[in-house]
Scaffold this motif. Structure first.
Motif, PDB file in Angstrom:
ATOM      1  N   GLU A 165       0.614  -0.894   0.064  1.00 13.15           N
ATOM      2  CA  GLU A 165       0.015   0.296  -0.060  1.00 13.15           C
ATOM      3  C   GLU A 165       0.859   1.534  -0.023  1.00 13.15           C
ATOM      4  OE1 GLU A 165      -3.879   1.589   2.531  1.00 13.15           O
ATOM      5  OE2 GLU A 165      -2.560  -0.567   3.115  1.00 13.15           O
ATOM      6  N   SER A 166       0.584   2.142  -0.903  1.00 13.56           N
ATOM      7  CA  SER A 166       0.928   3.198  -0.900  1.00 13.56           C
ATOM      8  C   SER A 166       0.670   5.046  -0.373  1.00 13.56           C
ATOM      9  CB  SER A 166       1.317   4.198  -2.832  1.00 13.56           C
ATOM     10  OG  SER A 166       2.471   2.893  -3.192  1.00 13.56           O
ATOM     11  N   LEU A 167       1.433   4.937   0.764  1.00 17.86           N
ATOM     12  CA  LEU A 167       0.668   6.165   1.507  1.00 17.86           C
ATOM     13  C   LEU A 167       1.183   7.273   1.035  1.00 17.86           C
ATOM     14  CD1 LEU A 167       0.470   3.594   4.950  1.00 17.86           C
ATOM     15  CD2 LEU A 167      -1.172   3.997   2.941  1.00 17.86           C
ATOM     16  N   ASP A 168       0.612   8.258   1.204  1.00 16.99           N
ATOM     17  CA  ASP A 168       1.272  10.411   1.484  1.00 16.99           C
ATOM     18  C   ASP A 168       0.462  10.731   2.812  1.00 16.99           C
ATOM     19  OD1 ASP A 168      -0.759  11.838   0.997  1.00 16.99           O
ATOM     20  OD2 ASP A 168      -1.595  10.378  -0.391  1.00 16.99           O
ATOM     21  N   LEU A 169       1.295  11.723   2.909  1.00 14.99           N
ATOM     22  CA  LEU A 169       1.317  12.760   4.038  1.00 14.99           C
ATOM     23  C   LEU A 169      -0.337  13.010   4.513  1.00 14.99           C
ATOM     24  CD1 LEU A 169       4.518  14.632   4.553  1.00 14.99           C
ATOM     25  CD2 LEU A 169       3.751  12.604   6.351  1.00 14.99           C
ATOM     26  N   LYS A 170      -0.363  13.587   3.096  1.00 12.84           N
ATOM     27  CA  LYS A 170      -2.141  13.791   3.391  1.00 12.84           C
ATOM     28  C   LYS A 170      -3.123  13.142   3.642  1.00 12.84           C
ATOM     29  CE  LYS A 170      -0.740  17.338  -0.624  1.00 12.84           C
ATOM     30  NZ  LYS A 170      -0.710  18.240  -0.013  1.00 12.84           N
ATOM     31  N   ASP A 171      -3.296  12.025   3.340  1.00 11.74           N
ATOM     32  CA  ASP A 171      -4.339  11.588   4.111  1.00 11.74           C
ATOM     33  C   ASP A 171      -3.844  10.412   5.351  1.00 11.74           C
ATOM     34  OD1 ASP A 171      -6.204   8.317   4.572  1.00 11.74           O
ATOM     35  OD2 ASP A 171      -5.761   7.759   3.291  1.00 11.74           O
ATOM     36  N   LYS A 172      -3.841  11.508   6.344  1.00  9.00           N
ATOM     37  CA  LYS A 172      -4.246  12.180   8.139  1.00  9.00           C
ATOM     38  C   LYS A 172      -4.482  10.151   8.593  1.00  9.00           C
ATOM     39  CE  LYS A 172      -5.480  13.263  12.316  1.00  9.00           C
ATOM     40  NZ  LYS A 172      -6.101  15.231  12.718  1.00  9.00           N
ATOM     41  N   ASP A 173      -5.390   9.911   8.838  1.00  9.41           N
ATOM     42  CA  ASP A 173      -6.263   8.498   8.795  1.00  9.41           C
ATOM     43  C   ASP A 173      -5.344   7.488   8.711  1.00  9.41           C
ATOM     44  OD1 ASP A 173      -7.984   9.624  10.021  1.00  9.41           O
ATOM     45  OD2 ASP A 173      -9.677   9.538   8.242  1.00  9.41           O
ATOM     46  N   LYS A 174      -5.094   7.264   7.272  1.00  5.47           N
ATOM     47  CA  LYS A 174      -3.984   6.163   6.982  1.00  5.47           C
ATOM     48  C   LYS A 174      -2.156   6.646   7.812  1.00  5.47           C
ATOM     49  CE  LYS A 174      -5.732   3.806   4.203  1.00  5.47           C
ATOM     50  NZ  LYS A 174      -6.118   2.048   3.777  1.00  5.47           N
ATOM     51  N   VAL A 175      -1.516   8.646   7.556  1.00  3.71           N
ATOM     52  CA  VAL A 175      -0.426   8.016   7.881  1.00  3.71           C
ATOM     53  C   VAL A 175      -0.594   7.312   9.492  1.00  3.71           C
ATOM     54  CG1 VAL A 175       0.432  10.003   8.678  1.00  3.71           C
ATOM     55  CG2 VAL A 175      -0.022   9.822   6.733  1.00  3.71           C
ATOM     56  N   LEU A 176      -1.630   7.799  10.572  1.00  3.63           N
ATOM     57  CA  LEU A 176      -1.633   7.526  11.667  1.00  3.63           C
ATOM     58  C   LEU A 176      -1.701   5.866  11.921  1.00  3.63           C
ATOM     59  CD1 LEU A 176      -3.836  10.313  13.017  1.00  3.63           C
ATOM     60  CD2 LEU A 176      -1.535  10.474  13.749  1.00  3.63           C
ATOM     61  N   GLN A 177      -2.621   5.409  11.194  1.00  2.00           N
ATOM     62  CA  GLN A 177      -2.598   3.578  11.858  1.00  2.00           C
ATOM     63  C   GLN A 177      -0.869   2.729  11.059  1.00  2.00           C
ATOM     64  OE1 GLN A 177      -5.262   1.916   9.049  1.00  2.00           O
ATOM     65  NE2 GLN A 177      -6.714   3.661   8.741  1.00  2.00           N
ATOM     66  N   TRP A 178      -0.236   4.180  10.085  1.00  2.00           N
ATOM     67  CA  TRP A 178       0.926   3.295   9.109  1.00  2.00           C
ATOM     68  C   TRP A 178       1.620   3.938  10.763  1.00  2.00           C
ATOM     69  CZ3 TRP A 178       5.786   5.914   9.234  1.00  2.00           C
ATOM     70  CH2 TRP A 178       6.380   5.409   8.821  1.00  2.00           C
ATOM     71  N   ALA A 179       1.514   4.688  10.962  1.00  3.65           N
ATOM     72  CA  ALA A 179       2.948   5.202  12.493  1.00  3.65           C
ATOM     73  C   ALA A 179       2.110   4.312  13.720  1.00  3.65           C
ATOM     74  CB  ALA A 179       2.566   6.666  12.987  1.00  3.65           C
ATOM     75  N   LYS A 180       1.583   3.570  13.701  1.00  2.00           N
ATOM     76  CA  LYS A 180       1.719   2.720  15.224  1.00  2.00           C
ATOM     77  C   LYS A 180       1.393   1.042  14.715  1.00  2.00           C
ATOM     78  CE  LYS A 180      -2.331   5.551  17.036  1.00  2.00           C
ATOM     79  NZ  LYS A 180      -4.315   5.640  17.107  1.00  2.00           N
TER      80      LYS A 180
END
Length: 360
Positions: A165-180
């Motif tokens: 899955e490719s993520l970018d900084l503009k998708d806050k929910d995904k970034v927070l899930q990834w960071a966890k």
């Protein structure tokens, strides 16, 4: 064995030495930062992947062919790339020249040029050993972020039946899930991805919403405090304004941290100067050898060392035996043990946490 052969053998032997503090990390304690050197090694047939300079030059040529830049501007940017060492500034100027003057970066010709430059990436994967090594670490919990616009890792992972899955900084929910750590095969593109113009961060103003969001910033900076970042194929990353704003200059007490950067040692004096300078940022600079061709094999061997299974007794080794009390103090600060009623015993294994391709 003549003197030349002895010198080569000695160089190869030295390039295979690994820091114990790195290879004793658990994969889940690491966060890989992938730069252009990885893409350059994996797909050498695409010049734009070899460096920032090569990428900018390729974008300029694509802009010229697609006629989205005035010929005068094309000539001006060619001159800037040839003589200007601050390529990030040149890149930002080039991007802005092909973007609307309102500051809204969504409709822009830069993305069209990148799509031209990175067309049919999957057909250009020649040396997949690097990507295989990265996937092996991801399987075991290593997180990955990249400054690259390409998605070579995701393409290769999907070919291996991984749910990339490719993520970018503009998708806050995904970034927070990834960071966890909830998205095991997520790759965070802090500049965005060439296939998604809405998620591309084109210059410092493009990430202002991220830096002004305390929840996202805390989540990202907590990674820099609690993970060991391993910079792989990174030449210009530490000069990147976005990376600096997210991690480098916003996290205090960096000298207490333990990050790693793998580099080519072309010049001995420059290498040791870089090594000394980076320690001030909590980054240990390590040479993978004296030629870029050594890079993929070094990563493969390093991954094997990190992923080796150890006996239960090794996990119970007290860090005071190996690294002294100062590392325990660092581990406690990272884990916030001072606020715990029953502090846990720090364990090294769990808690101790370019310009062109040839210079990465």
């Amino acid at each position: 064995m003549d003197s030349t052969e002895r010198t080569t053998s000695k160089s190869e032997q030295k390039s295979r030495k690994f820091l114990k503090s790195l290879i004793w990390k658990h994969p889940q304690d690491l966060l890989l930062v992938i730069g252009t050197g990885v893409s350059a090694a994996v797909a050498p047939g695409i010049p734009a992947l070899c460096s920032w300079r090569s990428c900018i030059e390729a974008v300029i040529e694509a802009a010229n062919q697609l006629e989205v830049l005035h010929p005068g501007d094309v000539d001006e940017f060619r001159k800037k790339v040839a003589k200007d060492r601050d390529l990030l500034v040149v890149a930002h100027d080039l991007i802005r020249k092909m973007s609307p003057r309102t500051g809204d970066a969504k409709p822009n010709f830069f993305q069209d040029c990148l799509m031209e430059v990175f067309d049919n990436l999957e057909q250009h994967i020649q040396n997949p050993v690097l990507l295989q090594s990265i996937l092996r670490l991801m399987e075991r919990g290593t997180m990955v972020l990249t400054t690259n616009y390409d998605n070579l890792l995701e393409i290769f992972g999907q070919q291996q039946n991984k749910p990339m899955e490719s993520l970018d900084l503009k998708d806050k929910d995904k970034v927070l899930q990834w960071a966890k750590g909830h998205i095991r095969y997520g790759v965070l593109h802090i500049h965005g991805l060439y296939t998604d113009p809405c998620g591309m961060v084109l210059d410092p103003s493009g990430y202002k919403d991220v830096t002004q969001d305390p929840e996202v910033m805390e989540a990202l900076q907590n990674l820099y405090r609690t993970k060991s970042f391993l910079f792989v194929g990174c030449g210009e990353t530490l000069r990147d304004q976005i990376f600096q704003a997210l991690f480098l200059y916003t996290v205090k007490n960096k000298v207490d941290l333990e990050h790693y950067m793998l580099v080519l040692k072309e010049n001995e004096d420059q290498f040791f100067k870089l090594q000394a300078d980076m320690l001030l940022h909590g980054i240990k600079v390590v040479s993978y050898g004296d030629c870029f061709e050594s890079f993929p094999e070094y990563i493969q061997d390093l991954t094997t060392q990190i992923c080796k299974q150890r006996s239960p007794d090794a996990d119970r080794v007290d860090s005071t035996t190996l690294l002294g009390t100062s590392c325990i103090d660092c581990a406690k600060r990272r884990l916030g043990e001072s606020s715990s009623d029953q502090p846990k015993k720090a364990r090294l294994t769990d808690n101790d946490t370019g310009e062109d391709a040839s210079s990465l």
